[in-house]
Design an enzyme around this catalytic site. Structure first.
Site, PDB file in Angstrom:
ATOM      1  CE  LYS A  25      35.876  36.766  48.336  1.00  0.00           C
ATOM      2  NZ  LYS A  25      37.343  36.637  48.296  1.00  0.00           N
ATOM      3  NE  ARG A  54      38.734  38.599  39.125  1.00  0.00           N
ATOM      4  CZ  ARG A  54      38.451  38.452  40.406  1.00  0.00           C
ATOM      5  NH1 ARG A  54      37.540  37.588  40.765  1.00  0.00           N
ATOM      6  NH2 ARG A  54      39.069  39.169  41.311  1.00  0.00           N
TER       7      ARG A  54
END
Ligand code: AP5
Length: 234
Positions: A18, A158
């Protein structure tokens, strides 16, 4: 003639691409990229109470409560730049209650893009993902390696891709974290899809990022062309 700006939503499993496609879409179409995950990470970075709470859910790969997410997204969509340039909403809605809230605020997308990627590929993408904290650009050690040594040296991961506490074995702990997010996604995806049946376009995401973008680009150009043909120009 003033066409109304494009309003697009993009959805897909964790690491389906995405964020990567949003970079390419905004480059070409000039929309404002609004990522629910990025908004939440900014909230965490600000040190707020909401941020602290959000982090607990994100570490477990669960959905952050609507009380935090819904207004955050609504406020960003309402800002002048989003209203003027159009928006590309990434990672929202992830439940029927979020979709209902969006509708209630009067935000109606033109197109709902769904990236479809097989599960074994998703894990590989999570494991190799790296981020450039300076530019915000998304890399993959194998599929989108950094352009220079300098960028390479500053890349980060992350926190919800690593989950250090889970296991001393790195590859295993990666998989646990990613699998929890995938499980949450699988539990909610059909509820959301069913609400946007008429504007959904499914994209084959298991191809190079350029090939994936080519499919999206075709769909967007067709949609814009159709608009031009049907709307009375002045
Ligand atoms: P969020 O930040 O949205 O994470 P996610 O949905 O897990 O998706 P990702 O960002 O991990 O992946 P992506 O699809 O953007 O893939 P990317 O382009 O990076 O959400 C995080 C958390 O926040 C959630 O778990 C939840 O807790 C919370 N949250 C977010 N929204 C919420 C909401 N609405 N409600 C409640 N809670 C919410 O690509 C991945 C890797 O693959 C990269 O390394 C990339 O380089 C590589 N890659 C991309 N495309 C290709 C390709 N075509 N070929 C090869 N490699 C590729």
């Amino acid at each position: 003639k003033a066409e109304p700006p494009l309003k697009i939503m993009i959805s897909g499993a964790p690491a389906s691409g995405k964020g990567t496609q949003c970079e390419l879409i905004t480059q070409k179409y000039g929309l404002v990229h609004i990522s629910a995950g990025d908004l939440l990470r900014a909230e965490i970075a600000s040190g707020s109470e909401n941020g602290k709470l959000a982090k607990e859910y994100m570490e477990k790969g669960q959905l952050v409560p609507d009380e935090i997410v819904v207004m955050m997204v609504k406020d960003r969509l309402s800002q002048t730049d989003s209203q003027q340039k159009g928006w590309l909403l990434d990672g929202y809605p992830r439940s029927s209650s979020q979709a209902t809230a969006l509708k209630g605020f009067g935000f109606q997308p033109d197109l709902f893009i769904v990236l479809e990627v097989p599960e074994d590929i998703l894990i590989e993408r999570v494991v190799g993902r790296r981020l450039d904290p300076v530019t915000g650009k998304i890399y993959h050690l194998k599929y989108s390696p950094p352009e220079t040594e300098e960028i390479s040296a500053r890349l980060t991961q992350r926190f919800d891709d690593t989950e250090e506490k889970a296991s001393p074995y790195e590859t295993l702990s990666y998989s646990i974290s990613a699998k929890l997010r995938l499980k949450t996604h699988n539990q909610n995806v059909s509820d959301v899809l069913s609400m946007y049946d008429d504007i959904t376009i499914k994209i084959k995401g298991n191809r190079s990022k350029e090939e994936v973008f080519a499919q999206i680009d075709t769909a967007l150009s067709q949609m814009l062309q159709q608009r031009n043909n049907t709307s009375p120009s002045s």
